[in-house]
Design a protein around this motif. Structure first.
Motif, PDB file in Angstrom:
ATOM      1  N   GLU A  60       0.833  -1.194   0.000  1.00 36.93           N
ATOM      2  CA  GLU A  60       0.000   0.000   0.000  1.00 36.93           C
ATOM      3  C   GLU A  60       0.870   1.247   0.000  1.00 36.93           C
ATOM      4  OE1 GLU A  60      -2.801  -0.111   3.210  1.00 36.93           O
ATOM      5  OE2 GLU A  60      -4.317  -1.021   1.915  1.00 36.93           O
ATOM      6  N   VAL A 128     -14.771  -0.074  -3.315  1.00 35.97           N
ATOM      7  CA  VAL A 128     -13.353   0.194  -3.064  1.00 35.97           C
ATOM      8  C   VAL A 128     -13.285   1.600  -2.465  1.00 35.97           C
ATOM      9  CG1 VAL A 128     -11.059   0.511  -4.068  1.00 35.97           C
ATOM     10  CG2 VAL A 128     -12.570  -1.307  -4.924  1.00 35.97           C
ATOM     11  N   ASN A 132      -8.533   3.771   0.133  1.00 34.60           N
ATOM     12  CA  ASN A 132      -7.852   2.571  -0.356  1.00 34.60           C
ATOM     13  C   ASN A 132      -7.408   2.771  -1.798  1.00 34.60           C
ATOM     14  OD1 ASN A 132      -8.097  -0.168  -1.966  1.00 34.60           O
ATOM     15  ND2 ASN A 132      -7.562  -0.705   0.139  1.00 34.60           N
ATOM     16  N   ARG A 135      -4.268   4.783  -1.937  1.00 38.08           N
ATOM     17  CA  ARG A 135      -3.072   4.015  -1.582  1.00 38.08           C
ATOM     18  C   ARG A 135      -2.704   2.975  -2.642  1.00 38.08           C
ATOM     19  NH1 ARG A 135      -5.889   3.909   3.443  1.00 38.08           N
ATOM     20  NH2 ARG A 135      -6.432   1.712   3.126  1.00 38.08           N
ATOM     21  N   SER A 136      -3.613   2.716  -3.570  1.00 38.61           N
ATOM     22  CA  SER A 136      -3.340   1.671  -4.563  1.00 38.61           C
ATOM     23  C   SER A 136      -3.261   2.203  -5.996  1.00 38.61           C
ATOM     24  CB  SER A 136      -4.388   0.556  -4.468  1.00 38.61           C
ATOM     25  OG  SER A 136      -5.701   1.048  -4.569  1.00 38.61           O
ATOM     26  N   ASP A 171     -11.973   2.383   5.476  1.00 38.46           N
ATOM     27  CA  ASP A 171     -11.174   2.296   4.247  1.00 38.46           C
ATOM     28  C   ASP A 171     -10.436   0.968   4.159  1.00 38.46           C
ATOM     29  OD1 ASP A 171      -9.226   2.578   6.158  1.00 38.46           O
ATOM     30  OD2 ASP A 171      -8.195   4.269   5.199  1.00 38.46           O
ATOM     31  N   GLN A 172     -10.947  -0.054   4.861  1.00 40.37           N
ATOM     32  CA  GLN A 172     -10.245  -1.327   4.935  1.00 40.37           C
ATOM     33  C   GLN A 172     -10.465  -2.191   3.690  1.00 40.37           C
ATOM     34  OE1 GLN A 172     -10.275  -2.891   9.292  1.00 40.37           O
ATOM     35  NE2 GLN A 172     -12.242  -1.875   9.011  1.00 40.37           N
ATOM     36  N   ASN A 173      -9.458  -2.992   3.372  1.00 39.96           N
ATOM     37  CA  ASN A 173      -9.580  -3.913   2.249  1.00 39.96           C
ATOM     38  C   ASN A 173     -10.124  -5.253   2.748  1.00 39.96           C
ATOM     39  OD1 ASN A 173      -7.428  -5.835   2.923  1.00 39.96           O
ATOM     40  ND2 ASN A 173      -5.968  -4.224   2.361  1.00 39.96           N
ATOM     41  N   TRP A 192     -15.406  -6.065  -5.839  1.00 42.56           N
ATOM     42  CA  TRP A 192     -14.130  -5.425  -5.528  1.00 42.56           C
ATOM     43  C   TRP A 192     -13.142  -5.618  -6.675  1.00 42.56           C
ATOM     44  CZ3 TRP A 192     -12.670  -2.982  -0.777  1.00 42.56           C
ATOM     45  CH2 TRP A 192     -11.314  -2.666  -0.666  1.00 42.56           C
ATOM     46  N   LYS A 196     -11.448  -2.756  -9.135  1.00 45.06           N
ATOM     47  CA  LYS A 196      -9.991  -2.564  -9.182  1.00 45.06           C
ATOM     48  C   LYS A 196      -9.428  -2.906 -10.560  1.00 45.06           C
ATOM     49  CE  LYS A 196      -8.153  -1.949  -4.696  1.00 45.06           C
ATOM     50  NZ  LYS A 196      -6.954  -2.100  -3.862  1.00 45.06           N
ATOM     51  N   THR A 204      -2.737  -5.683  -2.346  1.00 45.44           N
ATOM     52  CA  THR A 204      -1.644  -6.212  -1.539  1.00 45.44           C
ATOM     53  C   THR A 204      -1.696  -7.738  -1.578  1.00 45.44           C
ATOM     54  OG1 THR A 204      -2.932  -6.317   0.505  1.00 45.44           O
ATOM     55  CG2 THR A 204      -1.814  -4.220   0.000  1.00 45.44           C
ATOM     56  N   GLU A 207      -4.542  -8.837   0.652  1.00 42.75           N
ATOM     57  CA  GLU A 207      -5.816  -8.511   0.005  1.00 42.75           C
ATOM     58  C   GLU A 207      -6.136  -9.526  -1.088  1.00 42.75           C
ATOM     59  OE1 GLU A 207      -7.443  -4.765  -2.758  1.00 42.75           O
ATOM     60  OE2 GLU A 207      -5.582  -4.597  -1.601  1.00 42.75           O
TER      61      GLU A 207
END
Length: 219
Positions: A60, A128, A132, A135-136, A171-173, A192, A196, A204, A207
């Motif tokens: 991340e 998503v 998050n 960070r991705s 904001d958790q995956n 999800w 993405k 991650t 994830e």
């Protein structure tokens, strides 16, 4: 001269359908006639697995510079309407409107099976989360693209869910948070991954493993 017989039940169904269309069209918002009127179907379990394998795996990124305002939302979808109204109307039943604003209806939160009739008890969740996404990979986008992401009605990115489940998720995956409703795990993982994959965001290692485990619940 040939003729066609129409049963009374099929005639009533047709009339009811037409009435619904006219009612929604007369509301002045919320149900646009383009592909964004409903989210596209998530990838099936096989397709989702293939898409998951294509996602970039990376640690991340930093939260440096993040602000929700960098993801402008909610965009207007009609006179006095915005994307939130659109999702509430799309995901609910027995919708009540004041002009173009959703003021009542019935919603079932697929995250926890909660039932609600007050729209103030319902949040619009980003499948998503914005942080998050930042960070991705979304930290490298401009604000216009981030706004497109935050208002994406085409992918299964926006869902009407209980406020409590949305705020628990934060904001958790999927390695950190999963819906309490285990029956929704398959679709949650598919959604999800669909989001993405379309937006070319990374995952991650943890994830990716969690998403793979959730896909194993698909039947």
């Amino acid at each position: 001269m040939p003729f066609f017989r129409t049963t009374s039940s099929s005639w009533r169904t047709a009339v009811a359908t037409l009435a619904t269309v006219l009612t929604l069209g007369g509301a002045g918002c919320a149900v646009p006639e383009d592909p964004q009127s409903a989210p596209s179907a998530p990838a099936g379990s096989g397709d989702a697995s293939a898409q998951l394998s294509q996602l970039k795996v990376a640690s991340e990124g930093s939260m440096s510079g993040y602000n929700r305002k960098r993801f402008p939302h909610w965009r207007k979808t009609g006179k006095n309407c915005d994307v939130r109204d659109s999702v509430l109307q799309r995901d609910g039943t027995d919708i009540k409107l004041s002009g173009c604003n959703v003021v009542g209806g019935r919603w079932i939160s697929i995250y926890d099976n909660g039932n609600f009739s007050d729209p103030s008890d319902v949040d619009i969740d980003h499948t998503v989360p914005l942080a998050n996404a930042w960070r991705s990979g979304a930290d490298e986008w401009d604000d216009t693209k981030r706004g497109d992401f935050a208002n994406d009605l085409t992918r299964p990115q926006l869902l009407a869910v209980s406020a409590t489940s949305n705020r628990s998720k934060g904001d958790q995956n999927p390695a950190q948070w999963k819906p309490a409703n285990r029956e929704h795990w398959c679709k949650y993982a598919q959604d999800w991954i669909t989001v993405k994959h379309h937006w070319k965001l990374s995952v991650t290692d943890a994830e990716k493993a969690a998403l793979s485990d959730m896909l194993s619940t698909c039947r």
